[in-house]
Motif scaffolding. Sequence first.
Motif, short mmCIF file in Angstrom:
data_model
loop_
_atom_site.label_atom_id
_atom_site.label_comp_id
_atom_site.label_asym_id
_atom_site.label_seq_id
_atom_site.Cartn_x
_atom_site.Cartn_y
_atom_site.Cartn_z
N MET A 106 0.83 -1.32 -0.12
CA MET A 106 -0.01 0.03 0.23
C MET A 106 0.85 1.22 0.04
SD MET A 106 -3.17 -0.81 0.02
CE MET A 106 -3.98 0.66 0.67
N ALA A 107 2.05 1.26 0.73
CA ALA A 107 2.87 2.33 0.76
C ALA A 107 3.36 2.61 -0.46
CB ALA A 107 3.82 2.11 1.94
N GLY A 108 3.70 1.54 -0.93
CA GLY A 108 4.48 1.63 -2.41
C GLY A 108 3.65 2.18 -3.34
N GLY A 109 2.18 1.71 -3.26
CA GLY A 109 1.28 2.46 -4.17
C GLY A 109 0.97 3.79 -4.21
N TYR A 110 1.22 4.42 -2.95
CA TYR A 110 1.05 5.83 -2.58
C TYR A 110 2.35 6.51 -3.19
CZ TYR A 110 -3.30 6.34 -0.07
OH TYR A 110 -4.33 6.41 0.60
N GLN A 111 3.62 5.88 -2.91
CA GLN A 111 4.74 6.50 -3.33
C GLN A 111 4.68 6.62 -4.94
OE1 GLN A 111 7.80 4.00 -1.94
NE2 GLN A 111 7.46 4.99 0.32
N ALA A 112 4.14 5.51 -5.86
CA ALA A 112 4.08 5.24 -7.15
C ALA A 112 3.01 6.50 -7.93
CB ALA A 112 3.51 4.08 -7.84
N ALA A 113 1.91 6.71 -7.29
CA ALA A 113 1.10 7.58 -7.31
C ALA A 113 1.43 9.10 -7.44
CB ALA A 113 -0.20 7.34 -6.45
N SER A 114 2.32 9.32 -6.23
CA SER A 114 2.90 10.67 -6.27
C SER A 114 4.04 10.84 -7.23
CB SER A 114 3.61 10.83 -4.84
OG SER A 114 2.74 10.67 -3.65
N LYS A 115 4.54 9.79 -7.74
CA LYS A 115 5.74 9.79 -8.65
C LYS A 115 5.30 10.34 -9.90
CE LYS A 115 9.33 7.10 -10.82
NZ LYS A 115 9.96 5.48 -10.94
N ILE A 116 3.91 9.68 -10.28
CA ILE A 116 3.50 9.90 -11.85
C ILE A 116 2.39 10.85 -11.81
CG2 ILE A 116 3.95 7.51 -12.51
CD1 ILE A 116 1.46 6.79 -12.22
N GLY A 117 2.22 11.64 -10.59
CA GLY A 117 1.03 12.75 -10.38
C GLY A 117 -0.29 12.19 -10.44
#
Length: 256
Positions: free
Chosen positions: A5-16
């Motif tokens: 879940m944390a990785g998903g949030y990080q990826a979402a932030s990375k790609i806007g």
Amino acid sequence: MVRTMAGGYQAASKIGAWQEPPREILPKYIQAFCGHMAASFGVNVVEVEPVPQTHALWASNHVSWMDIPVMGSVSPAFFLSKAEVEDMPIFGRLARAAGTLFIKRGSGDADSVAEQMTDFLKKGYSILFYPEGTTTDGTKIKRVHGKLLQAAIDAGAPVQPTVLCYVNAKGELDDKVPYYGGLTMKDSLLQVMDTPKVTAYVLPLEQISTQGKTRAEVTKELEQSMQAGLAVLHHRVLKNPPKVTEKSAKKLTETA
């Protein structure tokens, strides 16, 4: 699961993805996230045949909530969800970032849902839905409901059937992952967490063209495809697949 879940949030932030989900590039991120999520529950996803990454209205049999990460890990389709999910804490925000199509339902207004799906398909985005309308124990395909198939017909998009099953270490259909009957979500989650490793097998079936066909024709074709396809899948991955009649065996041979 928390790390995923944390990785998903990080990826979402990375790609806007928090501002406007970039649907053109999202599928590869969704597939990676869903693959990790399935693995966090001890479920290994196997494509029995390579799953095509084509634009279509995707249809799958429905066995469990686990179907979401399993199918999400192999298909390029976006999820279809009730609008209420969008307001859920944590999951709702992540679902929005994943480009989920949130359906605003009236009082059972399937025509309105189909119209929203049609617009989404016309924009070039694929959608995954479960035409049985409910979960099962995974042994068979229930009656297929065809109202939402109108979206594919109106958008001029094909239907991509897929079937899946969950198999335990003994080579039998797993009875812990299926989520149906009176089982609560909490009990199902705990049950899956306590279950030894399971393999989720996914088999893509032949694509169904909607050109020049009525909804009834597409519905019948989809139901027959999924019924035969699930039987084929069971015979390919189970140690002791169910016995079939001579007529069914002929259909299996033709489908395979």
